[in-house]
Design a protein around this motif. Sequence first.
Motif, PDB file in Angstrom:
ATOM      1  N   THR A   1       0.802  -1.226   0.000  1.00 26.64           N
ATOM      2  CA  THR A   1       0.000   0.000   0.000  1.00 26.64           C
ATOM      3  C   THR A   1       0.830   1.269   0.000  1.00 26.64           C
ATOM      4  O   THR A   1       0.315   2.341  -0.315  1.00 26.64           O
ATOM      5  N   GLN A   2       2.118   1.159   0.354  1.00 26.94           N
ATOM      6  CA  GLN A   2       2.961   2.346   0.479  1.00 26.94           C
ATOM      7  C   GLN A   2       4.133   2.366  -0.508  1.00 26.94           C
ATOM      8  O   GLN A   2       4.870   3.343  -0.558  1.00 26.94           O
TER       9      GLN A   2
ATOM     10  N   ASN B   1      -3.725  10.582  -8.037  1.00 27.36           N
ATOM     11  CA  ASN B   1      -3.742  11.926  -7.430  1.00 27.36           C
ATOM     12  C   ASN B   1      -4.949  12.134  -6.512  1.00 27.36           C
ATOM     13  O   ASN B   1      -5.352  13.273  -6.261  1.00 27.36           O
ATOM     14  N   ARG B   2      -5.521  11.066  -5.999  1.00 31.10           N
ATOM     15  CA  ARG B   2      -6.729  11.180  -5.177  1.00 31.10           C
ATOM     16  C   ARG B   2      -6.634  10.285  -3.955  1.00 31.10           C
ATOM     17  O   ARG B   2      -5.864   9.317  -3.920  1.00 31.10           O
TER      18      ARG B   2
ATOM     19  N   TYR C   1      -1.510   4.381   3.367  1.00 31.24           N
ATOM     20  CA  TYR C   1      -1.163   4.147   1.966  1.00 31.24           C
ATOM     21  C   TYR C   1      -0.537   5.411   1.388  1.00 31.24           C
ATOM     22  O   TYR C   1      -0.650   6.494   1.950  1.00 31.24           O
ATOM     23  N   LYS C   2       0.129   5.244   0.247  1.00 35.10           N
ATOM     24  CA  LYS C   2       0.652   6.374  -0.503  1.00 35.10           C
ATOM     25  C   LYS C   2      -0.287   6.643  -1.679  1.00 35.10           C
ATOM     26  O   LYS C   2      -0.832   5.717  -2.279  1.00 35.10           O
ATOM     27  N   GLN C   3      -0.445   7.899  -2.015  1.00 35.73           N
ATOM     28  CA  GLN C   3      -1.284   8.290  -3.137  1.00 35.73           C
ATOM     29  C   GLN C   3      -0.515   8.096  -4.446  1.00 35.73           C
ATOM     30  O   GLN C   3       0.626   8.536  -4.572  1.00 35.73           O
ATOM     31  N   SER C   4      -1.133   7.422  -5.411  1.00 37.20           N
ATOM     32  CA  SER C   4      -0.494   7.224  -6.708  1.00 37.20           C
ATOM     33  C   SER C   4      -0.408   8.551  -7.460  1.00 37.20           C
ATOM     34  O   SER C   4      -1.236   9.446  -7.268  1.00 37.20           O
ATOM     35  N   VAL C   5       0.593   8.661  -8.335  1.00 39.19           N
ATOM     36  CA  VAL C   5       0.929   9.948  -8.940  1.00 39.19           C
ATOM     37  C   VAL C   5       0.837   9.886 -10.464  1.00 39.19           C
ATOM     38  O   VAL C   5       1.439   9.010 -11.102  1.00 39.19           O
ATOM     39  N   TYR C   6       0.074  10.823 -11.039  1.00 40.80           N
ATOM     40  CA  TYR C   6       0.048  11.044 -12.486  1.00 40.80           C
ATOM     41  C   TYR C   6       0.326  12.522 -12.714  1.00 40.80           C
ATOM     42  O   TYR C   6      -0.422  13.377 -12.240  1.00 40.80           O
TER      43      TYR C   6
ATOM     44  N   GLN D   1       5.584   4.396 -18.279  1.00 41.38           N
ATOM     45  CA  GLN D   1       6.854   4.859 -17.742  1.00 41.38           C
ATOM     46  C   GLN D   1       6.741   6.346 -17.413  1.00 41.38           C
ATOM     47  O   GLN D   1       5.747   6.781 -16.875  1.00 41.38           O
ATOM     48  N   GLY D   2       7.747   7.139 -17.698  1.00 43.98           N
ATOM     49  CA  GLY D   2       7.674   8.556 -17.372  1.00 43.98           C
ATOM     50  C   GLY D   2       7.665   8.773 -15.876  1.00 43.98           C
ATOM     51  O   GLY D   2       8.311   8.062 -15.108  1.00 43.98           O
ATOM     52  N   SER D   3       6.877   9.747 -15.424  1.00 44.03           N
ATOM     53  CA  SER D   3       6.844  10.109 -14.002  1.00 44.03           C
ATOM     54  C   SER D   3       5.666   9.488 -13.264  1.00 44.03           C
ATOM     55  O   SER D   3       5.454   9.766 -12.085  1.00 44.03           O
ATOM     56  N   THR D   4       4.898   8.636 -13.931  1.00 42.94           N
ATOM     57  CA  THR D   4       3.742   7.996 -13.300  1.00 42.94           C
ATOM     58  C   THR D   4       4.201   6.971 -12.261  1.00 42.94           C
ATOM     59  O   THR D   4       5.102   6.177 -12.527  1.00 42.94           O
ATOM     60  N   LEU D   5       3.576   6.994 -11.080  1.00 41.26           N
ATOM     61  CA  LEU D   5       3.892   6.061 -10.004  1.00 41.26           C
ATOM     62  C   LEU D   5       2.599   5.493  -9.433  1.00 41.26           C
ATOM     63  O   LEU D   5       1.603   6.208  -9.321  1.00 41.26           O
ATOM     64  N   MET D   6       2.633   4.235  -9.040  1.00 40.43           N
ATOM     65  CA  MET D   6       1.409   3.553  -8.619  1.00 40.43           C
ATOM     66  C   MET D   6       1.736   2.548  -7.517  1.00 40.43           C
ATOM     67  O   MET D   6       2.794   1.910  -7.527  1.00 40.43           O
ATOM     68  N   THR D   7       0.829   2.384  -6.578  1.00 37.57           N
ATOM     69  CA  THR D   7       0.999   1.351  -5.563  1.00 37.57           C
ATOM     70  C   THR D   7       0.375   0.047  -6.041  1.00 37.57           C
ATOM     71  O   THR D   7      -0.577   0.055  -6.831  1.00 37.57           O
ATOM     72  N   PRO D   8       0.874  -1.096  -5.583  1.00 40.93           N
ATOM     73  CA  PRO D   8       0.248  -2.368  -5.944  1.00 40.93           C
ATOM     74  C   PRO D   8      -1.232  -2.445  -5.555  1.00 40.93           C
ATOM     75  O   PRO D   8      -2.053  -2.981  -6.303  1.00 40.93           O
ATOM     76  N   MET D   9      -1.594  -1.894  -4.400  1.00 42.86           N
ATOM     77  CA  MET D   9      -2.995  -1.938  -3.975  1.00 42.86           C
ATOM     78  C   MET D   9      -3.878  -1.141  -4.923  1.00 42.86           C
ATOM     79  O   MET D   9      -4.992  -1.558  -5.247  1.00 42.86           O
ATOM     80  N   HIS D  10      -3.398   0.001  -5.381  1.00 40.95           N
ATOM     81  CA  HIS D  10      -4.159   0.800  -6.336  1.00 40.95           C
ATOM     82  C   HIS D  10      -4.321   0.036  -7.648  1.00 40.95           C
ATOM     83  O   HIS D  10      -5.408  -0.006  -8.232  1.00 40.95           O
TER      84      HIS D  10
END
Length: 475
Positions: A209-210, A300-301, A309-314, A332-341
């Motif tokens: 989650t983090q 972003n929400r 948890y950490k918020q995923s980033v777009y 790829q790029g700057s997008t980041l996501m958690t496994p739970m998301h």
Amino acid sequence: MKKTRPNPRANKNILWFAYGVVGVFAAMGLYMGAFLQFRSEDVINNPYNARIAGMADRVVRGKLLADDGTVIAETVVGEDGKETRSYPYGELFAHVAGYSTMGKTGLESLVNFHLLSSHVNLMEKIIDELSGEKSTGDNVATTLNLRLQQTAWDALGDRRGAVIAMEPDTGKVLAMVSKPAFDPNTVEAEWDSLVNGDSKEARLLNRATQGLYPPGSTFKVITALEYMREHPGAYDGFHFSCDGIYEYENIRIQCYHKTAHGEEDFAASFANSCNGAFASLGLELDLDGLKGLSEQLLFNRDQPLSIPYKQSVYQMEADAEDWEIMQTAMGQGSTLMTPMHNLMVMAAIANDGILMKPYFVDHVENPGGQTVKKFKPEAYGELMVANEAAALKELLVRVVNEGTGSSLKTDAYQAAGKTGSAEFETGKETHAWFVGYAPAEDPKLAVCVIVEEGGSGGRTAGPIAKKLFDAYLIP
């Protein structure tokens, strides 16, 4: 004697004052009702609430149980009265169950109030009060399945990463593993090394989650959905010729290990996880639309999770340069996501577009086994319409039957899912992803796997997910 005539204005002011007083009391009543219904437990369970410490003086902390009644955590009282929190399975449930020394984490924090509440019978409570003994706390029955948890733990082995399993139609979390882990029995003794140890280890971090990772090709689910929305009924007309390397102006995009996929339509590009196809497809997209869809799908929400948890980033904006568009379209790029998301998006697809809120607690019971509080599935909302979810299901099934997810192909059930191999640092092996569900026609289990520096998602993460599907679906 002159009579005083009533003052209509004064009477009217008094009436309005009375209305105001009644209104204030009504508002207070509504607020108290809403507080008791929705927020009281959160406030009571706040670690800064002094009342919790008082409860611990009168109640022996209750047990955490797996869904079959197996004890995950319990308080052992010694002959000298000293209480020790014991975790019989050591590292196995470490991140999801948490610990209760050096602060509280995981479920130990989430259900702290329930574990320190006691619903023993009245006579026993009176006897405890008169004798100065502590009452026995309530037990919390979680949704965690011991067999699936053990399967996930064993399948991940000694690699860094996370594995999560959830029922897509209820949101019930059945397994959550993060590695490297720690032994909650020895947190206090090992605290300095846990906090100040190797940053790569990050043993206290719940990667499920983090952990924020580039989603790699699993993001192509979102790119594909945006393309489908922009080309309703016509997305099958997409064609791409892949020779392993796609060149656009001065930008070069290569498929995993420069694999040449040849002539592809939209579904084949998705099944093959063709980077070149999705990079070219990304250049056609409405970037405002892609960002809007990503945020609709919880980037972003705030997310509907009850544990940290950490918020995923777009981050890509409408004025992005071509290289960023191409990288983002393929995950790829700057997008980041958690496994739970990632799992929540896939679970929504499996559940006809409806995301059920993930939950970890089935019920609270008193020491005699009687249920005192029951938790029920709750819908978060519609992430996509049903026909969009159905179209994505067809693509995800093809990934398994004809594409990069072939390691999950079996006669026992039909799986659906998406692999990913996410680049994160030059010279390092890619992170390996798989996210999917089974059976495709009647989803019972959704799974997400991330293996740090695991290489190919199809070769590394896919087989791990298959072990969970086998354990849950095959008698």
